[in-house]
Motif scaffolding. Structure first.
Motif, PDB file in Angstrom:
ATOM      1  N   VAL A  60       0.262 -27.419   1.769  1.00  0.00           N
ATOM      2  CA  VAL A  60       1.175 -27.111   0.661  1.00  0.00           C
ATOM      3  C   VAL A  60       0.881 -28.089  -0.466  1.00  0.00           C
ATOM      4  CG1 VAL A  60       3.075 -28.570   1.482  1.00  0.00           C
ATOM      5  CG2 VAL A  60       3.570 -26.658  -0.021  1.00  0.00           C
ATOM      6  N   LYS A  61       0.930 -27.572  -1.684  1.00  0.00           N
ATOM      7  CA  LYS A  61       0.758 -28.408  -2.868  1.00  0.00           C
ATOM      8  C   LYS A  61       1.881 -28.056  -3.827  1.00  0.00           C
ATOM      9  CE  LYS A  61      -2.442 -29.805  -6.433  1.00  0.00           C
ATOM     10  NZ  LYS A  61      -3.798 -29.697  -6.958  1.00  0.00           N
ATOM     11  N   PHE A  62       2.647 -29.059  -4.202  1.00  0.00           N
ATOM     12  CA  PHE A  62       3.712 -28.870  -5.175  1.00  0.00           C
ATOM     13  C   PHE A  62       3.123 -29.161  -6.548  1.00  0.00           C
ATOM     14  CE2 PHE A  62       5.780 -29.773  -1.155  1.00  0.00           C
ATOM     15  CZ  PHE A  62       6.636 -28.687  -1.067  1.00  0.00           C
ATOM     16  N   VAL A  63       3.045 -28.120  -7.374  1.00  0.00           N
ATOM     17  CA  VAL A  63       2.304 -28.188  -8.623  1.00  0.00           C
ATOM     18  C   VAL A  63       3.169 -28.638  -9.795  1.00  0.00           C
ATOM     19  CG1 VAL A  63       0.831 -26.849 -10.182  1.00  0.00           C
ATOM     20  CG2 VAL A  63       0.818 -26.351  -7.736  1.00  0.00           C
ATOM     21  N   SER A  64       4.412 -28.118  -9.845  1.00  0.00           N
ATOM     22  CA  SER A  64       5.314 -28.497 -10.934  1.00  0.00           C
ATOM     23  C   SER A  64       6.751 -28.416 -10.438  1.00  0.00           C
ATOM     24  CB  SER A  64       5.109 -27.597 -12.160  1.00  0.00           C
ATOM     25  OG  SER A  64       5.458 -26.267 -11.877  1.00  0.00           O
ATOM     26  N   PRO A  65       7.646 -29.189 -11.044  1.00  0.00           N
ATOM     27  CA  PRO A  65       9.036 -29.214 -10.573  1.00  0.00           C
ATOM     28  C   PRO A  65       9.835 -28.002 -11.042  1.00  0.00           C
ATOM     29  CG  PRO A  65       8.784 -30.685 -12.432  1.00  0.00           C
ATOM     30  CD  PRO A  65       7.410 -30.149 -12.116  1.00  0.00           C
ATOM     31  N   SER A  66      10.912 -27.749 -10.317  1.00  0.00           N
ATOM     32  CA  SER A  66      11.885 -26.740 -10.733  1.00  0.00           C
ATOM     33  C   SER A  66      13.255 -27.399 -10.700  1.00  0.00           C
ATOM     34  CB  SER A  66      11.835 -25.511  -9.831  1.00  0.00           C
ATOM     35  OG  SER A  66      12.116 -25.848  -8.502  1.00  0.00           O
ATOM     36  N   GLY A  67      14.191 -26.799 -11.406  1.00  0.00           N
ATOM     37  CA  GLY A  67      15.503 -27.419 -11.508  1.00  0.00           C
ATOM     38  C   GLY A  67      16.631 -26.444 -11.253  1.00  0.00           C
ATOM     39  N   PRO A  68      17.855 -26.934 -11.379  1.00  0.00           N
ATOM     40  CA  PRO A  68      19.028 -26.095 -11.159  1.00  0.00           C
ATOM     41  C   PRO A  68      19.018 -24.886 -12.093  1.00  0.00           C
ATOM     42  CG  PRO A  68      19.663 -28.330 -11.843  1.00  0.00           C
ATOM     43  CD  PRO A  68      18.187 -28.268 -11.817  1.00  0.00           C
ATOM     44  N   GLY A  69      19.337 -23.714 -11.541  1.00  0.00           N
ATOM     45  CA  GLY A  69      19.382 -22.495 -12.331  1.00  0.00           C
ATOM     46  C   GLY A  69      18.051 -21.791 -12.498  1.00  0.00           C
ATOM     47  N   ASP A  70      16.941 -22.431 -12.120  1.00  0.00           N
ATOM     48  CA  ASP A  70      15.631 -21.786 -12.236  1.00  0.00           C
ATOM     49  C   ASP A  70      15.541 -20.594 -11.295  1.00  0.00           C
ATOM     50  OD1 ASP A  70      14.717 -23.557 -14.135  1.00  0.00           O
ATOM     51  OD2 ASP A  70      13.351 -24.637 -12.786  1.00  0.00           O
ATOM     52  N   GLU A  71      14.869 -19.550 -11.743  1.00  0.00           N
ATOM     53  CA  GLU A  71      14.615 -18.388 -10.910  1.00  0.00           C
ATOM     54  C   GLU A  71      13.210 -18.528 -10.335  1.00  0.00           C
ATOM     55  OE1 GLU A  71      16.056 -14.249 -11.864  1.00  0.00           O
ATOM     56  OE2 GLU A  71      13.890 -14.026 -12.197  1.00  0.00           O
ATOM     57  N   LEU A  72      13.138 -18.665  -9.021  1.00  0.00           N
ATOM     58  CA  LEU A  72      11.860 -18.856  -8.340  1.00  0.00           C
ATOM     59  C   LEU A  72      11.432 -17.550  -7.688  1.00  0.00           C
ATOM     60  CD1 LEU A  72      12.433 -22.321  -6.619  1.00  0.00           C
ATOM     61  CD2 LEU A  72      11.507 -21.825  -8.889  1.00  0.00           C
ATOM     62  N   SER A  73      10.183 -17.199  -7.885  1.00  0.00           N
ATOM     63  CA  SER A  73       9.603 -16.002  -7.283  1.00  0.00           C
ATOM     64  C   SER A  73       8.685 -16.446  -6.147  1.00  0.00           C
ATOM     65  CB  SER A  73       8.805 -15.236  -8.343  1.00  0.00           C
ATOM     66  OG  SER A  73       8.089 -14.179  -7.750  1.00  0.00           O
ATOM     67  N   PHE A  74       8.943 -15.931  -4.952  1.00  0.00           N
ATOM     68  CA  PHE A  74       8.166 -16.264  -3.763  1.00  0.00           C
ATOM     69  C   PHE A  74       7.280 -15.074  -3.419  1.00  0.00           C
ATOM     70  CE2 PHE A  74      11.870 -18.845  -3.756  1.00  0.00           C
ATOM     71  CZ  PHE A  74      11.524 -20.035  -3.139  1.00  0.00           C
ATOM     72  N   VAL A  75       5.991 -15.297  -3.252  1.00  0.00           N
ATOM     73  CA  VAL A  75       5.050 -14.241  -2.882  1.00  0.00           C
ATOM     74  C   VAL A  75       4.290 -14.707  -1.646  1.00  0.00           C
ATOM     75  CG1 VAL A  75       3.067 -12.868  -3.603  1.00  0.00           C
ATOM     76  CG2 VAL A  75       4.814 -13.506  -5.285  1.00  0.00           C
ATOM     77  N   LEU A  76       4.379 -13.911  -0.581  1.00  0.00           N
ATOM     78  CA  LEU A  76       3.667 -14.194   0.664  1.00  0.00           C
ATOM     79  C   LEU A  76       2.671 -13.071   0.923  1.00  0.00           C
ATOM     80  CD1 LEU A  76       6.319 -15.901   0.929  1.00  0.00           C
ATOM     81  CD2 LEU A  76       6.116 -15.560   3.377  1.00  0.00           C
ATOM     82  N   GLU A  77       1.489 -13.451   1.419  1.00  0.00           N
ATOM     83  CA  GLU A  77       0.457 -12.476   1.755  1.00  0.00           C
ATOM     84  C   GLU A  77      -0.153 -12.846   3.097  1.00  0.00           C
ATOM     85  OE1 GLU A  77      -2.035 -10.683  -1.452  1.00  0.00           O
ATOM     86  OE2 GLU A  77      -1.541 -12.573  -2.447  1.00  0.00           O
ATOM     87  N   ALA A  78      -0.627 -11.831   3.807  1.00  0.00           N
ATOM     88  CA  ALA A  78      -1.270 -12.060   5.097  1.00  0.00           C
ATOM     89  C   ALA A  78      -2.510 -12.919   4.906  1.00  0.00           C
ATOM     90  CB  ALA A  78      -1.646 -10.731   5.748  1.00  0.00           C
ATOM     91  N   GLY A  79      -2.681 -13.859   5.836  1.00  0.00           N
ATOM     92  CA  GLY A  79      -3.849 -14.727   5.807  1.00  0.00           C
ATOM     93  C   GLY A  79      -4.613 -14.607   7.115  1.00  0.00           C
ATOM     94  N   ALA A  80      -5.475 -15.539   7.359  1.00  0.00           N
ATOM     95  CA  ALA A  80      -6.311 -15.531   8.560  1.00  0.00           C
ATOM     96  C   ALA A  80      -5.490 -15.801   9.816  1.00  0.00           C
ATOM     97  CB  ALA A  80      -7.413 -16.581   8.418  1.00  0.00           C
TER      98      ALA A  80
END
Length: 101
Positions: A56-76
């Motif tokens: 996992v790599k955390f690229v940039s911060p998010s804060g209260p009220g932010d709308e986060l979009s989660f996308v999961l895809e099949a891997g190996a």
């Protein structure tokens, strides 16, 4: 598995925000990762009892009220890759592997 998506708005009063950081709260990475794991578990049901974080790599911060979009895809080997985005920027990227029951 097709791509799986979910949106989550960070509650303004999420308990993990208190003290992280005073005056400029950000969502702890563990909270973001918990949402990823919950989405993965809800998708596979009882097929996988635990997940291991491959990377996992955390690229940039998010804060209260932010709308986060989660996308999961099949891997190996039954694993999943994920991307968490806020608007046009990545918040976190990584992969999960199925753990032992």
């Amino acid at each position: 598995m097709a791509m799986l998506e979910q949106v989550w708005r960070v509650p303004l009063d999420h308990p993990a925000l208190a003290g992280h950081f005073p005056g400029h709260p950000i969502v702890p990475g563990v909270v973001v990762l918990d949402q990823v794991l919950c989405l993965a578990q809800s998708h596979v049901g009882g097929a996988v009892s635990t997940w291991q974080v491959g990377q996992v790599k955390f690229v940039s911060p998010s804060g209260p009220g932010d709308e986060l979009s989660f996308v999961l895809e099949a891997g190996a080997r039954g694993g999943l890759s994920f991307v968490v985005r806020c608007a046009e920027r990545d918040v976190a990227v990584g992969s999960l592997t199925p753990g032992s029951p």
